[in-house]
Scaffold this active site. Sequence first.
Site, PDB file in Angstrom:
ATOM      1  N   GLN A 186      -5.868 -53.146  19.793  1.00 47.40           N
ATOM      2  CA  GLN A 186      -6.508 -52.311  20.811  1.00 47.40           C
ATOM      3  C   GLN A 186      -6.610 -53.024  22.152  1.00 47.40           C
ATOM      4  O   GLN A 186      -6.552 -52.381  23.207  1.00 47.40           O
ATOM      5  CB  GLN A 186      -7.894 -51.882  20.337  1.00 47.40           C
ATOM      6  CG  GLN A 186      -7.859 -50.893  19.181  1.00 47.40           C
ATOM      7  CD  GLN A 186      -9.240 -50.558  18.657  1.00 47.40           C
ATOM      8  OE1 GLN A 186     -10.213 -51.258  18.930  1.00 47.40           O
ATOM      9  NE2 GLN A 186      -9.326 -49.490  17.888  1.00 47.40           N
ATOM     10  N   ASP A 229      -6.600 -49.330   7.959  1.00 40.62           N
ATOM     11  CA  ASP A 229      -7.396 -48.120   7.747  1.00 40.62           C
ATOM     12  C   ASP A 229      -7.149 -47.474   6.385  1.00 40.62           C
ATOM     13  O   ASP A 229      -7.940 -46.643   5.938  1.00 40.62           O
ATOM     14  CB  ASP A 229      -7.107 -47.094   8.847  1.00 40.62           C
ATOM     15  CG  ASP A 229      -7.743 -47.474  10.174  1.00 40.62           C
ATOM     16  OD1 ASP A 229      -8.645 -48.337  10.175  1.00 40.62           O
ATOM     17  OD2 ASP A 229      -7.342 -46.913  11.216  1.00 40.62           O
ATOM     18  N   LYS A 279     -16.869 -38.316  12.850  1.00 47.32           N
ATOM     19  CA  LYS A 279     -16.279 -39.291  13.765  1.00 47.32           C
ATOM     20  C   LYS A 279     -14.795 -39.048  13.974  1.00 47.32           C
ATOM     21  O   LYS A 279     -14.273 -39.223  15.085  1.00 47.32           O
ATOM     22  CB  LYS A 279     -16.526 -40.694  13.211  1.00 47.32           C
ATOM     23  CG  LYS A 279     -15.950 -41.824  14.064  1.00 47.32           C
ATOM     24  CD  LYS A 279     -16.357 -43.165  13.485  1.00 47.32           C
ATOM     25  CE  LYS A 279     -15.644 -44.314  14.144  1.00 47.32           C
ATOM     26  NZ  LYS A 279     -15.819 -44.402  15.585  1.00 47.32           N
ATOM     27  N   SER A 289      -5.199 -41.556  16.644  1.00 46.32           N
ATOM     28  CA  SER A 289      -4.610 -42.630  17.455  1.00 46.32           C
ATOM     29  C   SER A 289      -3.724 -42.071  18.563  1.00 46.32           C
ATOM     30  O   SER A 289      -3.794 -42.508  19.716  1.00 46.32           O
ATOM     31  CB  SER A 289      -3.799 -43.572  16.566  1.00 46.32           C
ATOM     32  OG  SER A 289      -4.618 -44.210  15.626  1.00 46.32           O
ATOM     33  N   GLY A 326     -14.437 -47.619  18.794  1.00 41.22           N
ATOM     34  CA  GLY A 326     -13.839 -48.868  19.262  1.00 41.22           C
ATOM     35  C   GLY A 326     -12.651 -48.624  20.161  1.00 41.22           C
ATOM     36  O   GLY A 326     -12.425 -49.368  21.130  1.00 41.22           O
ATOM     37  N   ARG A 357      -4.328 -41.804  22.964  1.00 41.31           N
ATOM     38  CA  ARG A 357      -3.304 -42.263  23.903  1.00 41.31           C
ATOM     39  C   ARG A 357      -2.822 -41.139  24.809  1.00 41.31           C
ATOM     40  O   ARG A 357      -2.629 -41.354  26.017  1.00 41.31           O
ATOM     41  CB  ARG A 357      -2.139 -42.883  23.114  1.00 41.31           C
ATOM     42  CG  ARG A 357      -2.504 -44.235  22.506  1.00 41.31           C
ATOM     43  CD  ARG A 357      -1.625 -44.614  21.320  1.00 41.31           C
ATOM     44  NE  ARG A 357      -1.888 -45.976  20.853  1.00 41.31           N
ATOM     45  CZ  ARG A 357      -2.915 -46.319  20.082  1.00 41.31           C
ATOM     46  NH1 ARG A 357      -3.774 -45.404  19.683  1.00 41.31           N
ATOM     47  NH2 ARG A 357      -3.074 -47.578  19.703  1.00 41.31           N
ATOM     48  N   ARG A 391     -19.266 -55.111  17.808  1.00 45.88           N
ATOM     49  CA  ARG A 391     -17.853 -55.411  17.584  1.00 45.88           C
ATOM     50  C   ARG A 391     -17.329 -56.335  18.687  1.00 45.88           C
ATOM     51  O   ARG A 391     -17.665 -56.175  19.866  1.00 45.88           O
ATOM     52  CB  ARG A 391     -17.035 -54.123  17.492  1.00 45.88           C
ATOM     53  CG  ARG A 391     -17.338 -53.376  16.203  1.00 45.88           C
ATOM     54  CD  ARG A 391     -16.617 -52.062  16.084  1.00 45.88           C
ATOM     55  NE  ARG A 391     -15.188 -52.236  15.832  1.00 45.88           N
ATOM     56  CZ  ARG A 391     -14.378 -51.214  15.574  1.00 45.88           C
ATOM     57  NH1 ARG A 391     -14.841 -49.976  15.565  1.00 45.88           N
ATOM     58  NH2 ARG A 391     -13.097 -51.419  15.346  1.00 45.88           N
TER      59      ARG A 391
END
Length: 431
Positions: free
Chosen positions: A170, A310, A409, A22, A97, A26, A125
């Site tokens: 998001q 998560d 991933k 995450s 995503g 960013r 999605r």
Amino acid sequence: MTCLRLQPSTLTGEIRIPPSKSISHRAVICAALAEGISSIDNLVFSEDISATLAGLVSLGTTVREVSADPGEPGVLCLEGNPKLQIIQETINCRESGSTLRFLIPLATLTGGPVTFAGAGKLVERPLDAYYELFQLHRIEYQTRDGYLPLTIKGRFSPGEYKLKGNVSSQFITGLMFLLPLLDGDSRIVVTTELESRGYVDLTIDALEKSGITVQNNAYREFFIPGSQQYKAINCRIEGDYSQAAFWLVAGTLGSGLKCLDINAQSLQGDRMILDIMLAMGARIVWTDDSLGVLSAQTVGTVIDAGQCPDLVPVLAVLASLSKGTTRIINAGRLRIKESDRLKATASELNKLGARIHELQEGLLIEGVETLHGGTVDSWNDHRIAMALAVASIRCTEPVYLTGAEAVKKSYPHFWQDFCKLGGRADEWNMG
């Protein structure tokens, strides 16, 4: 498709936790919007991060240097481009995503047309929150019945942006990257209770480190002055609590374990794993350079997943091997992740002997003493694959896991770390 045979084993020792995915997303995006060259250390080029980086290159960012062995943390140096431009009209978000929802607003800086493509469940999605904003701001867009590919043409204007707080943070993050660059002030108004606040905190923190001001008014409104400029950054990405969670649960179910490179004061929402595990009776020990867990018999509890979705797959493993009943609530959004994670978690753990009842918005779990092994599938979902790996250590027979490569991933070297700690995994031909 890779099938691994996971033999019952005990995980113990110490492990360096991979950098936060995450925070990595960013940091890379903020650097791409800055004038000058930024350096980002301790970055793993997982499939998701590689997708974001490739998308930014398509919008005019220049990669100056990548120093990393395959799957290992390394250093990225890139030259930002505050005035984004179209280098490639199609951005392939793969199955990320974050890549899709973070880059859509930024692509409007070019005026378009830009097309977003994807793979797997990402194609389906939901993007309705953006579609509604496109209509309000007269941005042209075309989809395949609401699914990817999505082509957009037009620009957002400064002003008021209303978003629901119970869909995905998001969308808020994507707008936060864009709005400081517009030529007027803007507000993001959150019309319902904001879930996953920790992710918004991470965004605001990344923006502040890049010289961008965002005023947070109790998570109901965010005021963002326009005409701001991103500054180049030199940073190191901290360890990921959502990845540490797998090892913390494994250590609790096994013989104890230490996690290195974890920030005790982290803003990551998934730091909640510590509070949840303590409530279940886990024994957590901080030292100067590590976060450790000792072996413990845990008990069931109520877990509100609204701020930490998560964590659900691996917490379901812990709950399955805890005494009593655990109820996981406010987890409905897991149905639109890489897989339907509520269905996948219940289905695959039940194949191993767990007692999980799937609810519309969560899971009801009756603890058992041990699991028995069997054949399971990752559902092409990295978190399901890693959760099943943790479950295998408390099975009486081997676990045969198909789709084990899904870990690429987010955590490309997961299986190497699993074996380093004592796990036993070898490729298996199902015949």
